[in-house]
Scaffold this motif. Structure first.
Motif, PDB file in Angstrom:
ATOM      1  N   HIS A 296       0.841  -1.208   0.000  1.00 48.65           N
ATOM      2  CA  HIS A 296       0.000   0.000   0.000  1.00 48.65           C
ATOM      3  C   HIS A 296       0.877   1.260   0.000  1.00 48.65           C
ATOM      4  CE1 HIS A 296      -3.416   2.614   0.872  1.00 48.65           C
ATOM      5  NE2 HIS A 296      -2.707   3.153   1.851  1.00 48.65           N
ATOM      6  N   LEU A 297       1.912   1.291   0.837  1.00 49.58           N
ATOM      7  CA  LEU A 297       2.799   2.447   0.901  1.00 49.58           C
ATOM      8  C   LEU A 297       3.550   2.653  -0.416  1.00 49.58           C
ATOM      9  CD1 LEU A 297       4.257   1.904   4.490  1.00 49.58           C
ATOM     10  CD2 LEU A 297       2.869   3.855   3.760  1.00 49.58           C
ATOM     11  N   MET A 298       4.001   1.556  -1.022  1.00 47.74           N
ATOM     12  CA  MET A 298       4.721   1.662  -2.289  1.00 47.74           C
ATOM     13  C   MET A 298       3.797   2.129  -3.411  1.00 47.74           C
ATOM     14  SD  MET A 298       7.150  -1.729  -2.012  1.00 47.74           S
ATOM     15  CE  MET A 298       8.184  -1.405  -3.442  1.00 47.74           C
ATOM     16  N   GLU A 299       2.585   1.608  -3.428  1.00 47.55           N
ATOM     17  CA  GLU A 299       1.623   2.004  -4.464  1.00 47.55           C
ATOM     18  C   GLU A 299       1.269   3.484  -4.362  1.00 47.55           C
ATOM     19  OE1 GLU A 299      -0.816  -2.170  -5.334  1.00 47.55           O
ATOM     20  OE2 GLU A 299      -1.614  -0.735  -3.864  1.00 47.55           O
ATOM     21  N   ASN A 300       1.345   4.030  -3.145  1.00 47.27           N
ATOM     22  CA  ASN A 300       0.993   5.432  -2.934  1.00 47.27           C
ATOM     23  C   ASN A 300       2.211   6.356  -2.905  1.00 47.27           C
ATOM     24  OD1 ASN A 300      -2.106   5.757  -2.299  1.00 47.27           O
ATOM     25  ND2 ASN A 300      -1.464   3.814  -1.391  1.00 47.27           N
ATOM     26  N   GLY A 301       3.350   5.829  -3.342  1.00 46.52           N
ATOM     27  CA  GLY A 301       4.538   6.651  -3.475  1.00 46.52           C
ATOM     28  C   GLY A 301       5.228   7.020  -2.187  1.00 46.52           C
ATOM     29  N   LYS A 302       4.904   6.342  -1.096  1.00 46.73           N
ATOM     30  CA  LYS A 302       5.523   6.658   0.195  1.00 46.73           C
ATOM     31  C   LYS A 302       6.906   6.014   0.336  1.00 46.73           C
ATOM     32  CE  LYS A 302       1.840   8.811   1.774  1.00 46.73           C
ATOM     33  NZ  LYS A 302       1.839  10.283   2.019  1.00 46.73           N
ATOM     34  N   ILE A 303       7.155   4.980  -0.460  1.00 46.42           N
ATOM     35  CA  ILE A 303       8.444   4.290  -0.438  1.00 46.42           C
ATOM     36  C   ILE A 303       8.948   4.171  -1.868  1.00 46.42           C
ATOM     37  CG2 ILE A 303       9.671   2.149   0.099  1.00 46.42           C
ATOM     38  CD1 ILE A 303       7.606   1.602   2.255  1.00 46.42           C
ATOM     39  N   ASP A 304      10.193   4.598  -2.092  1.00 44.41           N
ATOM     40  CA  ASP A 304      10.815   4.504  -3.406  1.00 44.41           C
ATOM     41  C   ASP A 304      12.054   3.621  -3.281  1.00 44.41           C
ATOM     42  OD1 ASP A 304      11.797   4.807  -5.941  1.00 44.41           O
ATOM     43  OD2 ASP A 304      12.476   6.883  -5.667  1.00 44.41           O
ATOM     44  N   ILE A 305      12.016   2.459  -3.932  1.00 39.79           N
ATOM     45  CA  ILE A 305      13.142   1.527  -3.805  1.00 39.79           C
ATOM     46  C   ILE A 305      14.160   1.673  -4.943  1.00 39.79           C
ATOM     47  CG2 ILE A 305      11.913  -0.184  -2.421  1.00 39.79           C
ATOM     48  CD1 ILE A 305      12.477  -0.858  -6.109  1.00 39.79           C
ATOM     49  N   LYS A 306      13.903   2.564  -5.889  1.00 40.86           N
ATOM     50  CA  LYS A 306      14.814   2.687  -7.039  1.00 40.86           C
ATOM     51  C   LYS A 306      16.257   2.955  -6.632  1.00 40.86           C
ATOM     52  CE  LYS A 306      11.273   4.165 -10.353  1.00 40.86           C
ATOM     53  NZ  LYS A 306      10.771   5.286 -11.186  1.00 40.86           N
ATOM     54  N   PRO A 307      16.519   3.863  -5.674  1.00 41.58           N
ATOM     55  CA  PRO A 307      17.915   4.109  -5.304  1.00 41.58           C
ATOM     56  C   PRO A 307      18.596   2.910  -4.655  1.00 41.58           C
ATOM     57  CG  PRO A 307      16.488   5.901  -4.551  1.00 41.58           C
ATOM     58  CD  PRO A 307      15.600   4.780  -4.971  1.00 41.58           C
ATOM     59  N   TRP A 308      17.799   2.010  -4.097  1.00 43.31           N
ATOM     60  CA  TRP A 308      18.370   0.862  -3.404  1.00 43.31           C
ATOM     61  C   TRP A 308      19.051  -0.118  -4.361  1.00 43.31           C
ATOM     62  CZ3 TRP A 308      15.880  -1.368   1.496  1.00 43.31           C
ATOM     63  CH2 TRP A 308      15.314  -0.347   2.272  1.00 43.31           C
ATOM     64  N   VAL A 309      18.488  -0.274  -5.564  1.00 50.28           N
ATOM     65  CA  VAL A 309      18.966  -1.306  -6.491  1.00 50.28           C
ATOM     66  C   VAL A 309      20.187  -0.767  -7.229  1.00 50.28           C
ATOM     67  CG1 VAL A 309      18.373  -2.865  -8.367  1.00 50.28           C
ATOM     68  CG2 VAL A 309      16.617  -2.177  -6.716  1.00 50.28           C
ATOM     69  N   THR A 310      21.359  -1.145  -6.745  1.00 46.74           N
ATOM     70  CA  THR A 310      22.611  -0.655  -7.321  1.00 46.74           C
ATOM     71  C   THR A 310      23.182  -1.598  -8.367  1.00 46.74           C
ATOM     72  OG1 THR A 310      23.794  -1.673  -5.468  1.00 46.74           O
ATOM     73  CG2 THR A 310      23.217   0.664  -5.261  1.00 46.74           C
ATOM     74  N   HIS A 311      22.764  -2.861  -8.343  1.00 45.81           N
ATOM     75  CA  HIS A 311      23.302  -3.853  -9.273  1.00 45.81           C
ATOM     76  C   HIS A 311      22.172  -4.746  -9.784  1.00 45.81           C
ATOM     77  CE1 HIS A 311      26.861  -2.511  -7.174  1.00 45.81           C
ATOM     78  NE2 HIS A 311      27.643  -3.193  -7.980  1.00 45.81           N
ATOM     79  N   ARG A 312      22.285  -5.112 -11.041  1.00 46.41           N
ATOM     80  CA  ARG A 312      21.325  -6.031 -11.648  1.00 46.41           C
ATOM     81  C   ARG A 312      22.079  -7.086 -12.456  1.00 46.41           C
ATOM     82  NH1 ARG A 312      18.930  -0.977 -11.850  1.00 46.41           N
ATOM     83  NH2 ARG A 312      16.781  -0.855 -11.031  1.00 46.41           N
ATOM     84  N   ALA A 313      21.477  -8.251 -12.603  1.00 43.77           N
ATOM     85  CA  ALA A 313      22.116  -9.332 -13.366  1.00 43.77           C
ATOM     86  C   ALA A 313      21.052 -10.221 -13.969  1.00 43.77           C
ATOM     87  CB  ALA A 313      23.041 -10.147 -12.468  1.00 43.77           C
ATOM     88  N   ASP A 314      21.407 -10.888 -15.048  1.00 40.06           N
ATOM     89  CA  ASP A 314      20.542 -11.908 -15.632  1.00 40.06           C
ATOM     90  C   ASP A 314      20.763 -13.228 -14.904  1.00 40.06           C
ATOM     91  OD1 ASP A 314      19.408 -10.241 -17.555  1.00 40.06           O
ATOM     92  OD2 ASP A 314      21.044 -10.610 -18.976  1.00 40.06           O
ATOM     93  N   PHE A 315      19.734 -14.045 -14.889  1.00 38.99           N
ATOM     94  CA  PHE A 315      19.760 -15.315 -14.179  1.00 38.99           C
ATOM     95  C   PHE A 315      20.956 -16.175 -14.598  1.00 38.99           C
ATOM     96  CE2 PHE A 315      18.046 -19.696 -13.454  1.00 38.99           C
ATOM     97  CZ  PHE A 315      17.813 -19.604 -12.098  1.00 38.99           C
TER      98      PHE A 315
END
Length: 339
Positions: A296-315
């Motif tokens: 609910h908080l994420m859907e309403n923009g109260k929490i933004d996780i974009k800055p948290w994700v510093t690395h991504r990888a394919d399976f």
């Protein structure tokens, strides 16, 4: 289906496994889309995770798509984007009957006690799925680590009057900061890593950051808090020395919450503990309501996780890059793997 198995410490292996076919009425088959990598996975990789055995399929921070239902009618439908509550509780022990399913006496956690989500398809109880029509698979994969901090803050009953110290600025510490700030508390962060401290200040907008040096003393906290000590201290390090030292940072009548854990014993000075009448709490996992509240908080923009994700990888690349993420030079905060 493609599956990555942690065969033994530091050894990942690809396996082809049969996709689940039979479903009970209360079960769903989901297609794993995103996997968050957390401290539990790193500890297991290093051979330092409590309550763990090999071989094991890791992965309990999951964003998934529902592809089949066993028959039970409910709010979940085929095609829904979901996060998975990875705590498989028995429902019959004393803890479960007292609505404390997070500390079920027979608890099995996906990716820890039983095989988890580093695979294409996974069979799970339908009631462990939490749906969102708005959030992306990546956002849904981070609901579970956020829930750890949410539960810890709820356990401590943090209010806007509190002065909070968070020890450890890793992902779990960040989640504690997130929910302490949402409750209006003043938040101080203590860590040995300057870059993580700067991240906490810039992205989480905490009030003060302090570097944990060998000669660190409670007076440094008083200088941030108008001469006072924190009313609530969260230790998210899982480091025995840090956890022992944390007792001296708590105000008279304050609370100390251990969010991290390690294999061993914690000792403390009993006169200090009694004189200050410290309330000592452990915080384990989270509850179903935590998942619903966070979505609910994420859907309403109260929490933004974009800055948290510093690395991504394919399976397919995960076994080749996993060890690199353990290097402090990689500056990993949170990694998400895509299938």
């Amino acid at each position: 289906m493609k599956t990555i198995v942690l065969d033994s410490p530091t050894v990942f292996k690809f396996q082809e496994q049969e996709a689940p076919t039979s479903l009970q009425a209360n079960e769903a088959l989901v297609r794993i889309r995103k996997i968050g990598i957390c401290g539990t996975d790193y500890h297991a990789f290093r051979g330092k995770q409590p309550f763990f055995s090999y071989p094991r399929v890791l992965g309990h921070e999951l964003g998934a798509e529902v592809v089949r239902l066993g028959g039970e009618k409910n709010a979940i439908h085929v095609g829904d984007r979901v996060t998975i509550e990875p705590y498989l509780n028995c429902g019959t022990c004393q803890s479960c009957l007292n609505n404390k399913s997070n500390c079920c006496q027979n608890l099995q956690v996906l990716g820890v006690h039983v095989d988890g989500g580093m695979t294409e398809y996974l069979k799970v109880p339908i009631h462990k799925l939490h749906q969102s029509k708005i959030l992306s698979y990546e956002q849904l994969a981070l609901v579970e680590p956020l829930s750890i901090g949410a539960h810890a803050v709820q356990r401590a009953e943090v209010t806007a009057k509190d002065m909070v110290l968070v020890i450890g600025a890793g992902p779990i510490g960040l989640s504690v900061m997130q929910f302490a700030k949402l409750r209006g508390a003043k938040v101080v962060v203590l860590d040995i890593n300057k870059e993580r401290l700067n991240f906490a200040q810039e992205q989480m907008q905490v009030d003060f950051i302090l570097e944990a040096t060998e000669d660190f003393a409670p007076d440094a906290l008083r200088s941030c808090l108008d001469g006072f000590l924190p009313t609530v201290v969260f230790d998210a390090t899982g480091n025995p020395n840090s956890m022992k030292n944390a007792f001296s940072y708590v105000s008279f009548g304050g609370k100390l919450v251990f969010v991290g854990l390690f294999i061993g014993e914690v000792t403390f000075d009993d006169p200090l503990f009694h004189r200050r009448e410290i309330t000592l709490l452990a915080s384990r996992n989270s509850l179903p309501q935590d998942f619903s509240d966070i979505i609910h908080l994420m859907e309403n923009g109260k929490i933004d996780i974009k800055p948290w994700v510093t690395h991504r990888a394919d399976f397919d690349d995960l076994p080749h890059v996993f060890n690199d993420w353990l290097d402090p030079k990689s500056k990993v905060i949170k990694t998400v793997v895509a299938l």
